[in-house]
Scaffold this motif. Structure first.
Motif, PDB file in Angstrom:
ATOM      1  N   GLY A 268      93.591 -50.251 -11.953  1.00 18.42           N
ATOM      2  CA  GLY A 268      92.857 -51.480 -11.695  1.00 18.42           C
ATOM      3  C   GLY A 268      93.262 -52.674 -12.527  1.00 18.42           C
ATOM      4  O   GLY A 268      92.484 -53.634 -12.646  1.00 18.42           O
ATOM      5  N   ARG A 269      94.464 -52.666 -13.096  1.00 14.82           N
ATOM      6  CA  ARG A 269      94.948 -53.826 -13.842  1.00 14.82           C
ATOM      7  C   ARG A 269      96.393 -54.098 -13.437  1.00 14.82           C
ATOM      8  O   ARG A 269      97.171 -53.169 -13.185  1.00 14.82           O
TER       9      ARG A 269
ATOM     10  N   VAL B  46     103.095 -55.525 -20.344  1.00 12.54           N
ATOM     11  CA  VAL B  46     101.871 -56.319 -20.449  1.00 12.54           C
ATOM     12  C   VAL B  46     100.878 -55.915 -19.374  1.00 12.54           C
ATOM     13  O   VAL B  46     101.258 -55.730 -18.205  1.00 12.54           O
ATOM     14  N   ALA B  47      99.605 -55.782 -19.738  1.00 18.19           N
ATOM     15  CA  ALA B  47      98.523 -55.547 -18.782  1.00 18.19           C
ATOM     16  C   ALA B  47      97.598 -56.757 -18.783  1.00 18.19           C
ATOM     17  O   ALA B  47      97.059 -57.134 -19.824  1.00 18.19           O
ATOM     18  N   LEU B  48      97.431 -57.382 -17.619  1.00 19.92           N
ATOM     19  CA  LEU B  48      96.544 -58.536 -17.507  1.00 19.92           C
ATOM     20  C   LEU B  48      95.096 -58.068 -17.375  1.00 19.92           C
ATOM     21  O   LEU B  48      94.823 -56.972 -16.876  1.00 19.92           O
TER      22      LEU B  48
ATOM     23  N   PHE C 180     100.287 -66.272 -14.208  1.00 17.78           N
ATOM     24  CA  PHE C 180     101.052 -66.089 -15.449  1.00 17.78           C
ATOM     25  C   PHE C 180     100.702 -67.170 -16.471  1.00 17.78           C
ATOM     26  O   PHE C 180     100.658 -66.906 -17.673  1.00 17.78           O
ATOM     27  N   ARG C 181     100.439 -68.378 -16.006  1.00 16.18           N
ATOM     28  CA  ARG C 181     100.060 -69.463 -16.915  1.00 16.18           C
ATOM     29  C   ARG C 181      98.665 -69.228 -17.496  1.00 16.18           C
ATOM     30  O   ARG C 181      98.395 -69.568 -18.650  1.00 16.18           O
TER      31      ARG C 181
ATOM     32  N   GLY D 217      94.002 -64.057 -22.246  1.00 13.08           N
ATOM     33  CA  GLY D 217      94.329 -62.939 -23.120  1.00 13.08           C
ATOM     34  C   GLY D 217      94.829 -61.750 -22.322  1.00 13.08           C
ATOM     35  O   GLY D 217      94.321 -61.465 -21.236  1.00 13.08           O
ATOM     36  N   PHE D 218      95.846 -61.075 -22.818  1.00 16.11           N
ATOM     37  CA  PHE D 218      96.352 -59.886 -22.153  1.00 16.11           C
ATOM     38  C   PHE D 218      96.666 -58.835 -23.206  1.00 16.11           C
ATOM     39  O   PHE D 218      96.737 -59.126 -24.400  1.00 16.11           O
TER      40      PHE D 218
END
Length: 308
Positions: A77-78, A132-134, A170-171, A177-178
């Motif tokens: 879910g990310r 990276v996980a958003l 992405f911006r 925070g990621f």
């Protein structure tokens, strides 16, 4: 993540896994094209790498990756991002809940990613071999499903909107925070001496390589874009990319050549020229060394797969 949206992503458009990757390669100045697929994830028999920034969005499953020597868990879910030029292999699948396991893959060509504006933080993180996980507040299953529908529509404008929305996402990521599933090299271990500013110089060199891949590329020409001393810039590149500049250029040329071979009927001699190889002999030798097969044999292999 909202349960209804998760279920929607799992059950709608159950597209089978393509039996090869040619759908995401194209005859452009990069070596891959934009694409999205949703499928049931499968373990990978060996590591691979390709010319995209890859995004994964999993539902009903947690995944384990071997990523550049690290074992990483990709959460459900990310939206998870990494540069797929780093060797990676899906080695573990752990079902979550009672629904089917589904994975959305989004493929963004590296040059497109590096040309996006105002996302240097994220660019430096991924080129620095981070994963990276958003946060789930930025991207959920419903958004991914909309992107997939836009991509599958075949409408150019809708596909371009998806790319614009990715750039906006992405911006927003550094603001929201990621999480790092793996820290970039300039943040860990002995590579703490590699600052974000250093990685930006490396990104400038990578951009120059990708934009001029069909031309002869001298070290001095590539490093000149940084304003640094040539030897220092070369050392910086090797420390960040874990490969010398010349070897990186060769890898990018091989990626472009493979793309041309499987996506087009371009003559092999022209493939070699468009990929920046100085001679057909050099192209054959490096292609066989890189892929263990001749260019003609690789093309025929993909043709046979198309006919299945």
């Amino acid at each position: 993540m909202d349960g209804d949206r998760s279920t929607a992503l799992r059950r709608r458009n159950p597209t089978p896994v393509p039996n090869h990757e040619r759908h995401f390669y194209a005859r452009n100045r990069a070596f891959g094209r934009f694409g999205i697929r949703i499928f049931e994830p499968q373990l990978m028999p060996m590591p691979h790498w390709h010319g995209h920034v890859e995004m994964n969005f999993a539902t009903g499953v947690r995944m384990t990756y071997d990523f550049d020597g690290s074992r990483l868990t990709v959460p459900e879910g990310r939206l998870v991002l990494f540069w797929a030029g780093v060797p990676h292999q899906l080695t573990g699948l752990e079902p979550v809940g009672e629904g089917p396991m589904r994975l959305a893959n989004i493929y963004l060509p590296l040059d497109s990613f590096l040309q996006m504006r105002h996302i240097m933080t994220l660019q430096a993180a991924l080129i620095g071999r981070g994963m990276v996980a958003l946060p789930d507040t930025l991207c959920d299953a419903g958004l991914v499903q909309r992107w997939y529908a836009d991509y599958r529509s075949g409408d150019f404008e809708r596909a371009e909107i998806v790319k614009m929305e990715l750039n906006a996402l992405f911006r927003r990521a550094p603001v929201a925070g990621f999480d790092f599933l793996r820290d970039p090299l300039h943040e860990i271990g002995s590579d703490r001496s590699l600052s974000t500013a250093h990685v930006r110089h490396v990104i400038a060199m990578v951009r120059h390589v990708l934009e001029n891949l069909e031309k002869p590329l001298l070290n001095a020409e590539v490093t000149a874009v940084t304003g640094l001393h040539e030897n220092y810039a070369l050392a910086l590149f090797s420390r960040t990319m874990k490969v010398p500049l010349k070897q990186f250029i060769n890898r990018m040329r091989l990626m472009r050549a493979r793309a041309l071979l499987v996506e087009s009927s371009t003559a092999i001699s022209e493939v070699a020229e468009q990929s920046g190889f100085s001679s057909l002999t050099q192209f054959y030798a490096r292609f066989r060394a890189g892929y263990g097969i001749s260019p003609a044999a690789l093309r025929q292999h993909y043709v046979r797969m198309d006919l299945r």
